[in-house]
Design an enzyme around this catalytic site. Structure first.
Site, PDB file in Angstrom:
ATOM      1  N   ASN A 240     -29.402  31.994 -59.113  1.00  0.00           N
ATOM      2  CA  ASN A 240     -28.818  32.924 -60.091  1.00  0.00           C
ATOM      3  C   ASN A 240     -27.646  33.662 -59.431  1.00  0.00           C
ATOM      4  OD1 ASN A 240     -31.621  34.137 -59.306  1.00  0.00           O
ATOM      5  ND2 ASN A 240     -30.640  35.945 -60.087  1.00  0.00           N
ATOM      6  N   ASP A 241     -27.585  34.955 -59.493  1.00  0.00           N
ATOM      7  CA  ASP A 241     -26.354  35.694 -59.153  1.00  0.00           C
ATOM      8  C   ASP A 241     -25.625  35.216 -57.888  1.00  0.00           C
ATOM      9  OD1 ASP A 241     -27.937  37.169 -60.868  1.00  0.00           O
ATOM     10  OD2 ASP A 241     -28.189  38.842 -59.504  1.00  0.00           O
TER      11      ASP A 241
ATOM     12  N   PHE B 135     -33.176  40.161 -52.882  1.00  0.00           N
ATOM     13  CA  PHE B 135     -32.441  40.249 -54.140  1.00  0.00           C
ATOM     14  C   PHE B 135     -30.934  40.363 -53.846  1.00  0.00           C
ATOM     15  CE2 PHE B 135     -35.353  41.672 -57.888  1.00  0.00           C
ATOM     16  CZ  PHE B 135     -36.114  40.537 -57.736  1.00  0.00           C
ATOM     17  N   SER B 136     -30.170  40.578 -54.914  1.00  0.00           N
ATOM     18  CA  SER B 136     -28.706  40.479 -54.819  1.00  0.00           C
ATOM     19  C   SER B 136     -28.074  41.509 -53.891  1.00  0.00           C
ATOM     20  CB  SER B 136     -28.090  40.606 -56.209  1.00  0.00           C
ATOM     21  OG  SER B 136     -28.305  39.391 -56.884  1.00  0.00           O
TER      22      SER B 136
ATOM     23  N   ARG C   5     -31.040  48.536 -57.048  1.00  0.00           N
ATOM     24  CA  ARG C   5     -30.740  47.221 -56.476  1.00  0.00           C
ATOM     25  C   ARG C   5     -29.280  46.792 -56.647  1.00  0.00           C
ATOM     26  NH1 ARG C   5     -34.049  45.964 -60.954  1.00  0.00           N
ATOM     27  NH2 ARG C   5     -33.005  44.774 -62.598  1.00  0.00           N
ATOM     28  N   ASP C   6     -28.965  45.688 -55.975  1.00  0.00           N
ATOM     29  CA  ASP C   6     -27.684  44.985 -56.085  1.00  0.00           C
ATOM     30  C   ASP C   6     -26.520  45.762 -55.464  1.00  0.00           C
ATOM     31  OD1 ASP C   6     -29.377  43.370 -57.529  1.00  0.00           O
ATOM     32  OD2 ASP C   6     -28.569  43.930 -59.488  1.00  0.00           O
TER      33      ASP C   6
ATOM     34  N   GLU D  37     -27.087  45.820 -64.001  1.00  0.00           N
ATOM     35  CA  GLU D  37     -27.321  45.149 -62.727  1.00  0.00           C
ATOM     36  C   GLU D  37     -25.977  44.777 -62.100  1.00  0.00           C
ATOM     37  OE1 GLU D  37     -31.396  42.766 -63.453  1.00  0.00           O
ATOM     38  OE2 GLU D  37     -29.767  41.929 -64.625  1.00  0.00           O
TER      39      GLU D  37
ATOM     40  N   TRP E  70     -30.325  35.492 -68.963  1.00  0.00           N
ATOM     41  CA  TRP E  70     -31.769  35.704 -68.733  1.00  0.00           C
ATOM     42  C   TRP E  70     -32.603  35.374 -69.970  1.00  0.00           C
ATOM     43  CZ3 TRP E  70     -33.761  35.349 -64.279  1.00  0.00           C
ATOM     44  CH2 TRP E  70     -33.118  35.841 -63.144  1.00  0.00           C
TER      45      TRP E  70
END
Ligand code: FRU
Length: 449
Positions: free
Chosen positions: A23-24, A80-81, A141-142, A198, A284
């Site tokens: 994904n990202d 995660f990202s 996050r991210d 996000e 998503w």
């Protein structure tokens, strides 16, 4: 030799993983002439699972080399990202979110640092990780980090929120290890659907009149312009602590109006005048159900972002780099119909619509056009876009309109790569959508009605 279903739809000029889920895009950076793209990756599954960072690199953004998995889950959680930066003294660092579930089964996210070599082949996690502990935020996050020269500090933008998180937080640091919370933006600005915000990015940009602005990009997890996930942006000011929106709070600006352009990020340290952004071409709403055997997920084309003046005010335009654009063979649609030699091609046509008239564009030999460009009596152009249901994906089909503004004549540019369609009007209104056609190289028809 028979081709598997997913290989049939593997794009030729876009980045995909050889195996597994992506994904990202993460950690985008250009070092010593090489573009590095990391990405959210599960090497062991074609579904979103324990996140690792996969890694590819390219000198020309067209030919991608796949590398070993760069980051693996550890005691802090899965990876995660996040982003990559280069320090003044040439050191490369990755910053990502560690994710795990707490005792109550809720998301628990903290920020971690990784020291890498310049070849991006060795990755050592900082022993004092997490560098930013979670202070009780459900969404944290991210991280996207950049050097804020005016303030002489690193700034981190990241998704923030007590529960699902629908704002962007800013933190600052002098050494990338000790961070101070500065401010939060967005609780009352832009689109607040049911999903989280996000993968932010904050970019200093210059308008055609020389004025300076900051552009804040944010992924809207659900109920974006198009059904599901989408990418919004704000134009404003950033003083090293706080981002201020220059537009009215309710203004919604979209980097792309399609269903498959999410989690856009820019490359660190490259193309300061026109940052180069890359996004995940998925949504998503159905990403777990797309036809997938060997691999699942693909990246958009890279696009240079520039501020341009429009009748509605300053907006972002996006331009595919010439080196990437010229890797596509351009089909000639002057007769209204063309038969591409393969499923990978580009087209460019000038379209002049009289008020009240319309033109349809049909790809993949389909009877029903996927796109209709309509100029209404007031001179505004709309794109009606339709996509049929496919397989088990409940929320894949769509039929909705994009308001493209008062364009008059416009240049239609379309990049097609084995089902992935990235279409724009005047490089300003973009819509990116994935199709799973029977015949990816089927006829293309442009019809005036
Ligand atoms: C966005 C996202 C990020 C998160 C990652 C997990 O698509 O949900 O917020 O870090 O994907 O894979």
């Amino acid at each position: 030799m028979s081709t598997s279903l997913t290989e049939k739809f593997r794009p030729k000029l876009h980045l995909t993983a050889k195996y597994g889920w992506i994904n990202d895009p993460n950690g985008l950076i250009k070092v010593d002439g090489i573009y590095h793209v990391f990405y959210q990756h599960d090497p062991n599954s074609i579904h979103h699972g324990p996140m690792h960072w996969g890694h590819s690199s390219s000198r020309d953004l067209v030919n991608w080399e796949q590398h070993e998995v760069a980051l693996f889950p550890d005691g802090n959680g899965t990876c995660f990202s996040g982003c990559a930066v280069e320090t003044d003294d040439g050191k490369i660092k990755l910053i990502y979110t560690s994710h795990r579930l707490d005792e109550a089964g809720k998301d628990f996210q903290q920020q971690c640092l990784v020291h890498a070599d310049r070849a991006l082949s060795k990755f050592e996690k900082e022993p004092s990780n997490p560098i930013i502990k979670n202070s009780g935020l459900g969404c944290f996050r991210d991280p996207k980090v950049f050097w804020h020269a005016e303030g002489g500090r690193w700034i981190m933008a990241l998704a923030h929120g007590e529960t699902i998180g629908q704002s962007i937080g800013f933190h600052s640091s002098e050494d990338l290890i000790n961070w101070t919370f500065e401010s939060e933006f967005g609780n009352e600005d832009g689109r607040h659907g049911s999903g989280p915000w996000e993968c932010p990015d904050l970019l200093p940009m210059v308008a055609p009149d020389g004025s300076k602005h900051w552009v804040l990009v944010a992924g809207i997890g659900d109920e974006a312009y198009a059904p599901g996930s989408g990418t919004m942006y704000f134009i404003g000011k950033f003083d090293g602590k706080t981002f201020t929106n220059s537009n009215p709070r309710e203004t919604e600006l979209w980097l792309d109006y399609g269903r498959d352009y999410y989690a856009a990020q820019s490359f660190f340290g490259a193309h300061k005048d026109a940052p180069l952004a890359l996004a995940w071409s998925n949504n998503w709403k159905y990403s777990q159900q797309t036809p997938a055997e060997e691999f699942s997920g693909l990246m958009s084309l890279p696009r240079h972002l520039r501020l341009v003046e429009t009748p509605d005010g300053l907006r972002l335009s996006s331009l595919v780099p010439e080196s990437v654009s010229s890797a596509f063979s351009t089909i000639d649609l002057s007769s209204g119909q063309a038969q591409p030699a393969s499923g990978t091609y580009r087209l460019e046509e000038t379209i002049s619509l009289a008020p009240g008239s319309q033109v349809t564009l049909s790809l993949f030999g389909a009877d029903r056009p996927q796109f209709t460009f309509v100029r209404d009596k007031n001179g505004r152009t709309r794109i009606r876009q339709v996509r049929d249901a496919y397989g088990d994906m409940n929320e894949f089909a769509h039929d909705y309109d994009i308001d493209a503004g008062n364009l008059g004549a416009f240049t239609l540019e379309v990049f097609v790569d084995n089902g992935l369609v990235e279409l724009n009007l005047d490089k300003l209104i973009w819509t990116t959508n994935v199709y799973y056609p029977d015949t990816p190289a089927g006829a293309v028809t442009l019809t005036e009605i």
